[in-house]
Design an enzyme around this catalytic site. Structure first.
Site, PDB file in Angstrom:
ATOM      1  N   GLU A  30     106.293 -39.937  23.655  1.00 39.57           N
ATOM      2  CA  GLU A  30     107.809 -39.763  23.929  1.00 39.57           C
ATOM      3  C   GLU A  30     108.362 -40.963  24.736  1.00 39.57           C
ATOM      4  OE1 GLU A  30     105.275 -38.939  25.774  1.00 39.57           O
ATOM      5  OE2 GLU A  30     105.921 -39.223  27.869  1.00 39.57           O
ATOM      6  N   CYS A  85      98.582 -37.087  27.517  1.00 40.32           N
ATOM      7  CA  CYS A  85      98.378 -37.611  28.809  1.00 40.32           C
ATOM      8  C   CYS A  85      97.454 -36.628  29.774  1.00 40.32           C
ATOM      9  CB  CYS A  85      99.485 -38.306  29.543  1.00 40.32           C
ATOM     10  SG  CYS A  85      98.945 -39.365  30.847  1.00 40.32           S
ATOM     11  N   HIS A  93     101.742 -41.887  25.524  1.00 35.34           N
ATOM     12  CA  HIS A  93     102.834 -41.424  25.760  1.00 35.34           C
ATOM     13  C   HIS A  93     103.829 -41.707  24.776  1.00 35.34           C
ATOM     14  CE1 HIS A  93     102.830 -39.683  29.661  1.00 35.34           C
ATOM     15  NE2 HIS A  93     102.078 -40.653  30.005  1.00 35.34           N
TER      16      HIS A  93
END
Ligand code: MN
Length: 241
Positions: free
Chosen positions: A216, A110, A214
């Protein structure tokens, strides 16, 4: 496989005093893929200290964050730009340039994807809704909602395509800025349906990849597992001098 030492960058938040904060998900993603996560907070512009980080780390993740100060890529601030203090991006730019010289793996997530582009000479779209449009929702409009998700098309002649093994994936999206002019040698390797750049990679680097999404935040996704494993595998092949 040797477990590689993976730095994960973070900034500071002012809570009376400066506090380094990092979402636990980044730590979990690295540990899950077999790396040893260590938090790396900005230490100022002391070149010797930054060199030590570059030597000690086997790989680096640039974590998410607010916006990069636009003067770092030669632009005036857009009204929607919410810039960080420059200490974090300046520290990260110096560190990733050294890691690039050493050909150690870097994964930008990001804000981290945008940082990679700026570090090597590219520019950013400062506000997607007003500068590109709202055909694709790249960020949720309230914290009550779940995070936005959208598809990205992955180009065939790229490392990220090799890693993901698919030409289209659905990802978690939480951004209002994106790569505008890619840095010299930076390849655009995936885009959203509105043309917004979603992944970049530096040519002639072993593993220097930015993902605008993202991974994660999507720990169960096949794409996250593949990306993290490829990154950790690459980092484990470093020979520490
Ligand atoms: Mn997006």
């Amino acid at each position: 496989m040797k477990s590689p030492l993976i730095g994960i960058t973070t900034g500071y938040e002012q809570r009376g005093e400066a506090v380094a904060e990092l979402a636990k998900r980044y730590i979990d993603a690295v540990a899950q893929a077999g790396g040893i996560p260590v938090t790396v907070a900005p230490t100022g512009q002391d070149g010797r200290l930054i060199e030590h980080y570059a030597h000690v780390l086997d790989g680096l993740i640039l974590s998410g964050g607010r916006d990069i100060p636009p003067d770092l890529y030669g632009e005036e601030a857009h009204p929607q730009t919410d810039a960080l203090p420059p200490d974090r991006p300046l520290f990260e730019i110096a560190l990733v340039r050294l890691l690039r010289e050493m050909d150690k793996p870097v994964l930008g997530i990001c804000y981290g994807c945008q940082l990679l582009n700026v570090a090597f000479g590219g520019t950013l779209i400062q506000d997607i809704p007003s500068q590109v449009g709202q055909i694709v929702k790249h960020r949720r409009t309230s914290s009550e909602e779940p995070h936005a998700r959208h598809v990205v098309a992955v180009r065939s002649d790229s490392l990220i395509r090799q890693i993901l093994g698919r030409e289209e994936i659905e990802i978690v999206s939480s951004h209002h800025q994106a790569v505008k002019q890619p840095a010299p040698g930076m390849k655009v390797t995936a885009t959203a349906p509105d043309g917004v750049i979603e992944t970049i990679e530096l040519e002639d680097a072993r593993f220097l990849v930015g993902v605008q999404w993202h991974p994660e935040m999507d720990p169960e996704a096949e794409a996250t597992r593949r990306l993290m494993q490829a990154f950790i595998r690459s980092a484990s092949q470093n020979t520490t001098l």
